[in-house]
Design an enzyme around this catalytic site. Structure first.
Site, PDB file in Angstrom:
ATOM      1  N   HIS A  31       0.861  -1.189   0.000  1.00 45.92           N
ATOM      2  CA  HIS A  31       0.000   0.000   0.000  1.00 45.92           C
ATOM      3  C   HIS A  31       0.890   1.230   0.000  1.00 45.92           C
ATOM      4  CE1 HIS A  31       1.008   0.114   4.235  1.00 45.92           C
ATOM      5  NE2 HIS A  31       0.477  -1.091   4.417  1.00 45.92           N
ATOM      6  N   HIS A  34       4.091   1.218   2.097  1.00 47.05           N
ATOM      7  CA  HIS A  34       5.254   0.536   1.508  1.00 47.05           C
ATOM      8  C   HIS A  34       5.842   1.383   0.378  1.00 47.05           C
ATOM      9  CE1 HIS A  34       2.758  -3.021   2.869  1.00 47.05           C
ATOM     10  NE2 HIS A  34       3.900  -3.259   3.468  1.00 47.05           N
ATOM     11  N   ASP A 148       5.133   0.364  12.697  1.00 47.73           N
ATOM     12  CA  ASP A 148       5.545  -0.741  13.566  1.00 47.73           C
ATOM     13  C   ASP A 148       6.723  -0.257  14.409  1.00 47.73           C
ATOM     14  OD1 ASP A 148       3.802  -2.971  12.635  1.00 47.73           O
ATOM     15  OD2 ASP A 148       4.753  -2.479  10.735  1.00 47.73           O
ATOM     16  N   GLN A 151       8.898  -2.837  16.343  1.00 42.74           N
ATOM     17  CA  GLN A 151       9.692  -3.613  15.370  1.00 42.74           C
ATOM     18  C   GLN A 151      10.888  -2.781  14.906  1.00 42.74           C
ATOM     19  OE1 GLN A 151       8.098  -6.008  11.927  1.00 42.74           O
ATOM     20  NE2 GLN A 151       8.529  -4.165  10.773  1.00 42.74           N
ATOM     21  N   ARG A 185      -3.784  -5.045   6.900  1.00 37.16           N
ATOM     22  CA  ARG A 185      -4.898  -5.690   7.605  1.00 37.16           C
ATOM     23  C   ARG A 185      -6.185  -4.870   7.559  1.00 37.16           C
ATOM     24  NH1 ARG A 185      -0.423  -7.635  11.141  1.00 37.16           N
ATOM     25  NH2 ARG A 185      -0.509  -9.898  11.037  1.00 37.16           N
TER      26      ARG A 185
HETATM   27  O1  PAF Z   1       6.828  -5.212   8.752  1.00 34.43           O
HETATM   28  C1  PAF Z   1       6.712  -6.244   8.054  1.00 34.43           C
HETATM   29  O2  PAF Z   1       6.046  -6.255   7.023  1.00 34.43           O
HETATM   30  C2  PAF Z   1       7.408  -7.515   8.497  1.00 34.43           C
HETATM   31  O3  PAF Z   1       7.410  -7.641   9.871  1.00 34.43           O
HETATM   32  C3  PAF Z   1       8.837  -7.652   7.932  1.00 34.43           C
HETATM   33  C4  PAF Z   1       9.753  -6.568   8.453  1.00 34.43           C
HETATM   34  C5  PAF Z   1       8.795  -7.601   6.411  1.00 34.43           C
HETATM   35  C6  PAF Z   1       9.435  -9.001   8.353  1.00 34.43           C
HETATM   36  O4  PAF Z   1       8.666 -10.071   7.882  1.00 34.43           O
END
Ligand code: PAF
Length: 273
Positions: A31, A34, A148, A151, A185
């Site tokens: 989307h 990205h 995220d 992350q 999602r």
């Molecule tokens: O953020 C994501 O889409 C995923 O966690 C990643 C970093 C591609 C790892 O699978």
């Protein structure tokens, strides 16, 4: 644009590249969020590699691994138009070759609070796959979204702790015009659920605005809860940029995070203030 299916093909492709390499790891269903990372990578590097891989080890039993949206053709078209040089599209068996492999563990505290508390082991899987992808793509820079936030923090920590020679670049969260954070999602939401999901970004905005008058996070949390209309609130958290819980907001060094469920869909969002 080359499509690389196996680690060997990716390695061969990588060897031929000259200059810097920007890498955007994704799970597909691309989307605008990205795309903005891919565009940033395109601006900052001589070459851009995107990976599309729905990584099974970061999903817990009962989560949405099997129904996670897969739209390879549309994703490839987006990458082609954005000027990506190579897309890595591996099969599970190419990435996980044995069920008794060397694994990575997320840090015991920061990998197991917030998202890690509600999804224990999730970040072990994320770090495992990101490390494998880093080793295969050997990027100069890698791109992750602030959506995220935990992350992103843990990947930066992995780079630091394992002495990886990669620059981590962060992209702002991209939102729909009404404020909903873009997420693969979101397609699970019914129109009625989508309306209520909007209260997550509204609560964050309210928290951010009030934080200029109220510094105490418990009072802010109570104010934010008043605007939330979701089915299950998992957390409203306040951390500093080192992902340590805080009691008072410090502007320039605070992240407000929310996670919860609307219907069966689990959503997360945050604001850096
Ligand atoms: O953020 C994501 O889409 C995923 O966690 C990643 C970093 C591609 C790892 O699978």
């Amino acid at each position: 644009m080359e499509i690389l299916h196996t680690p060997e093909e990716l390695r061969e492709f990588r060897k031929k590249l000259q200059g810097s390499v920007g890498f955007v790891p994704t799970m597909g269903a691309l989307h605008q969020g990205h795309l903005s990372l891919i565009e940033m990578a395109r601006r900052e590097n001589d070459n851009v590699i995107v990976s599309i891989f729905v990584n099974p080890t970061q999903f817990l039993p009962g989560e949405d691994y099997t129904r996670y949206p897969r739209r390879t053709e549309a994703d490839l078209e987006i990458c082609r138009r954005a000027g990506v040089d190579g897309v890595f599209l591996p099969k599970i068996s190419d990435i996980y070759q044995s069920n008794d492999e060397v694994t990575l563990k997320a840090p015991k505290i920061k990998g197991y609070i917030l998202e890690g508390h509600f999804r224990p082991g999730h970040f072990d899987g994320v770090l495992q796959i990101v490390n494998k992808l880093f080793n295969l793509t050997a990027p100069t820079r890698a791109y992750f979204g602030r959506k995220d936030a935990q992350q992103l923090y843990l990947i930066k920590q992995m780079v630091r702790d394992l002495f990886l020679d990669i620059e981590i670049r962060e992209g702002e969260t991209i939102r729909e015009p009404d404020g909903l954070a873009m997420s693969s999602r979101n397609i699970y939401l019914s129109p009625e659920e989508r309306k209520r999901a909007l209260t997550i970004s509204k609560a964050l905005k309210r928290g951010a605005k009030l934080s200029y008058k109220i510094k105490d996070v418990n009072r802010l949390r109570a104010e934010m809860e008043k605007v939330l209309d979701i089915d299950q609130l998992q957390y409203i958290a306040f951390v500093n940029r080192e992902f340590e819980p805080i009691e008072e907001v410090e502007h320039g060094n605070t992240i407000i995070l929310i996670a919860g469920k609307v219907g069966n869909t689990r959503l997360i969002d945050n604001l850096y203030i």
